[in-house]
Design a protein around this motif. Structure first.
Motif, PDB file in Angstrom:
ATOM      1  N   ARG A 200       0.729  -1.391   0.540  1.00 52.63           N
ATOM      2  CA  ARG A 200      -0.351   0.220  -0.233  1.00 52.63           C
ATOM      3  C   ARG A 200       0.705   1.240  -0.403  1.00 52.63           C
ATOM      4  O   ARG A 200       1.965   0.603   0.256  1.00 52.63           O
ATOM      5  CB  ARG A 200      -0.812   0.174   1.483  1.00 52.63           C
ATOM      6  CG  ARG A 200      -1.955  -1.367   1.018  1.00 52.63           C
ATOM      7  CD  ARG A 200      -2.912  -0.984   0.014  1.00 52.63           C
ATOM      8  NE  ARG A 200      -4.158  -2.355   0.384  1.00 52.63           N
ATOM      9  CZ  ARG A 200      -3.954  -3.539  -0.608  1.00 52.63           C
ATOM     10  NH1 ARG A 200      -2.359  -3.119  -0.924  1.00 52.63           N
ATOM     11  NH2 ARG A 200      -4.665  -4.267  -0.271  1.00 52.63           N
ATOM     12  N   PRO A 201       0.102   2.355  -0.479  1.00 45.60           N
ATOM     13  CA  PRO A 201       1.361   3.822  -0.606  1.00 45.60           C
ATOM     14  C   PRO A 201       2.082   4.012   0.784  1.00 45.60           C
ATOM     15  O   PRO A 201       0.742   4.157   2.004  1.00 45.60           O
ATOM     16  CB  PRO A 201       0.696   4.803  -0.715  1.00 45.60           C
ATOM     17  CG  PRO A 201      -0.383   3.711  -1.877  1.00 45.60           C
ATOM     18  CD  PRO A 201      -1.042   2.692  -1.306  1.00 45.60           C
ATOM     19  N   GLY A 202       3.066   4.892   1.077  1.00 46.73           N
ATOM     20  CA  GLY A 202       3.438   4.480   2.068  1.00 46.73           C
ATOM     21  C   GLY A 202       3.920   3.709   2.900  1.00 46.73           C
ATOM     22  O   GLY A 202       5.185   4.346   3.422  1.00 46.73           O
ATOM     23  N   MET A 203       3.908   2.553   2.306  1.00 46.78           N
ATOM     24  CA  MET A 203       5.336   1.150   3.180  1.00 46.78           C
ATOM     25  C   MET A 203       6.138   1.154   2.586  1.00 46.78           C
ATOM     26  O   MET A 203       6.372   1.667   0.648  1.00 46.78           O
ATOM     27  CB  MET A 203       3.679  -0.051   2.115  1.00 46.78           C
ATOM     28  CG  MET A 203       2.750  -0.921   2.984  1.00 46.78           C
ATOM     29  SD  MET A 203       1.568  -2.177   2.913  1.00 46.78           S
ATOM     30  CE  MET A 203       2.525  -2.855   3.603  1.00 46.78           C
ATOM     31  N   PRO A 204       6.810   0.339   2.630  1.00 41.06           N
ATOM     32  CA  PRO A 204       8.189  -0.108   2.420  1.00 41.06           C
ATOM     33  C   PRO A 204       8.777  -0.355   1.501  1.00 41.06           C
ATOM     34  O   PRO A 204       7.552  -1.428   1.547  1.00 41.06           O
ATOM     35  CB  PRO A 204       9.492   0.422   3.660  1.00 41.06           C
ATOM     36  CG  PRO A 204       7.894  -0.668   4.546  1.00 41.06           C
ATOM     37  CD  PRO A 204       7.208  -0.295   4.673  1.00 41.06           C
ATOM     38  N   ALA A 205       9.701  -0.961   0.722  1.00 40.28           N
ATOM     39  CA  ALA A 205       9.653  -1.641  -1.075  1.00 40.28           C
ATOM     40  C   ALA A 205      10.046  -2.909  -0.237  1.00 40.28           C
ATOM     41  O   ALA A 205      11.149  -2.721   0.880  1.00 40.28           O
ATOM     42  CB  ALA A 205      10.896  -0.947  -1.967  1.00 40.28           C
ATOM     43  N   HIS A 206       9.485  -3.662  -1.391  1.00 37.82           N
ATOM     44  CA  HIS A 206       9.975  -5.017  -0.922  1.00 37.82           C
ATOM     45  C   HIS A 206      10.382  -5.196  -2.201  1.00 37.82           C
ATOM     46  O   HIS A 206      10.730  -5.276  -3.319  1.00 37.82           O
ATOM     47  CB  HIS A 206       8.776  -6.025  -0.887  1.00 37.82           C
ATOM     48  CG  HIS A 206       8.772  -7.720  -1.298  1.00 37.82           C
ATOM     49  ND1 HIS A 206       9.385  -8.111   0.605  1.00 37.82           N
ATOM     50  CD2 HIS A 206       9.155  -8.481  -1.667  1.00 37.82           C
ATOM     51  CE1 HIS A 206       9.814  -9.613  -0.671  1.00 37.82           C
ATOM     52  NE2 HIS A 206       9.214  -9.539  -1.359  1.00 37.82           N
TER      53      HIS A 206
END
Length: 302
Positions: A200-206
């Motif tokens: 979701r927007p705002g989450m860190p990248a995987h």
């Protein structure tokens, strides 16, 4: 002769193994080359006072840009700073003050699929970060062929995200039988698919580090086919280079790092709306506002 007749002779000869010249090297040591080519901030070469005389348009643009930066830091919604209407000399002065920063990008025109037409067509969008991090020069080719020239302020120009989303066609097919020789690619594609559902927007990248995984040539080819290649290409130059390419899958980017010797040191795929390495941080915007304020103080005094 041993002082103690019951003591066995020491099995290793006691010789001086230390000191200069005590070691011989049959082979020459091969040292890693020292890093070079690191990009650092360089203040823009400011025009002379007489060059600014009578060019109120250039001064107006820079003043508006500073206000836009300050408003962005306050969390306010801002509009791009338009460059239409400037004379060629005023535009040259603005270019001189902005300079060229570490990040550049382009959106190729036409189909996202690779081919000769894609390479021949001029870019749809060209982006160049200024020496002031978070300040972006955006040149966008409109449908009628007219170029829209503007300056944007923020982490990254929104047009790059928009164009990447246009290319996002889900090509993940977990039920498709991979060709012979493919071993690890299906599990990696499934991992990326699962992460896209959760992100979701705002989450860190995987991040999936392909450099550390045992991938065959067939694995690489199968992943390339499944992810596809989008039209957004970003190059970040700092200590070495980082090449960022959109895929044809939503929120999925290829991110490849090179050292200062142009050798690849990290090959990865990130699930995120925009890789962080391409974006300016809040601290960058604060620093850019202070530097641009100093430039305008010099201009106004001149």
């Amino acid at each position: 002769m041993n002082a103690n007749p019951t003591q066995r002779p020491f099995p290793i000869p006691l010789v001086d193994m230390l000191g200069p010249g005590s070691h011989s090297e049959d082979e020459e040591l091969d040292y890693l080359p020292m890093p070079r080519g690191m990009a650092t901030y360089q203040p823009p070469p400011l025009p002379e006072p007489e060059e600014l005389a009578g060019h109120d348009g250039a001064v107006r643009v820079l003043t508006e840009l500073l206000r836009t930066l300050q408003a962005t830091l306050r969390g306010e919604a801002v509009q791009p700073v338009e460059l239409a209407g400037l004379s060629a000399q005023e535009l040259q002065l603005v270019n001189q003050v902005l300079g060229e920063g570490e990040v550049s990008a382009q959106v190729t025109a036409g189909s996202a699929a690779p081919g000769p037409d894609r390479m021949a067509a001029p870019p749809l969008v060209q982006v160049q970060e200024a020496v002031f991090a978070g300040v972006w020069r955006v040149l966008e080719r409109q449908s009628d062929g007219v170029l829209h020239d503007r300056i944007e302020v923020g982490a990254i120009p929104e047009v790059l995200k928009q164009e990447a989303r246009k290319d996002a066609v889900s090509s993940h097919q977990p039920d498709t039988a991979p060709p012979a020789g493919v071993m690890n690619a299906p599990s990696l594609l499934q991992e990326l698919h699962d992460q896209r559902q959760q992100w979701r927007p705002g989450m860190p990248a995987h991040l999936v580090n392909l450099s550390l995984l045992p991938l065959s040539l067939e694995d690489v080819g199968f992943m390339d086919q499944q992810l596809g290649t989008g039209r957004v290409l970003i190059l970040s130059r700092g200590y070495g280079n980082c090449r960022i390419t959109s895929t044809r899958v939503v929120n999925t980017w290829r991110v490849v790092y090179y050292n200062s010797q142009d050798a690849m040191i990290l090959n990865s795929v990130e699930v995120v709306d925009m890789p962080e390495v391409a974006c300016a941080a809040h601290e960058d915007l604060v620093d850019s506002a202070l530097r641009l304020e100093e430039v305008l103080e010099w201009v106004n005094q001149a």
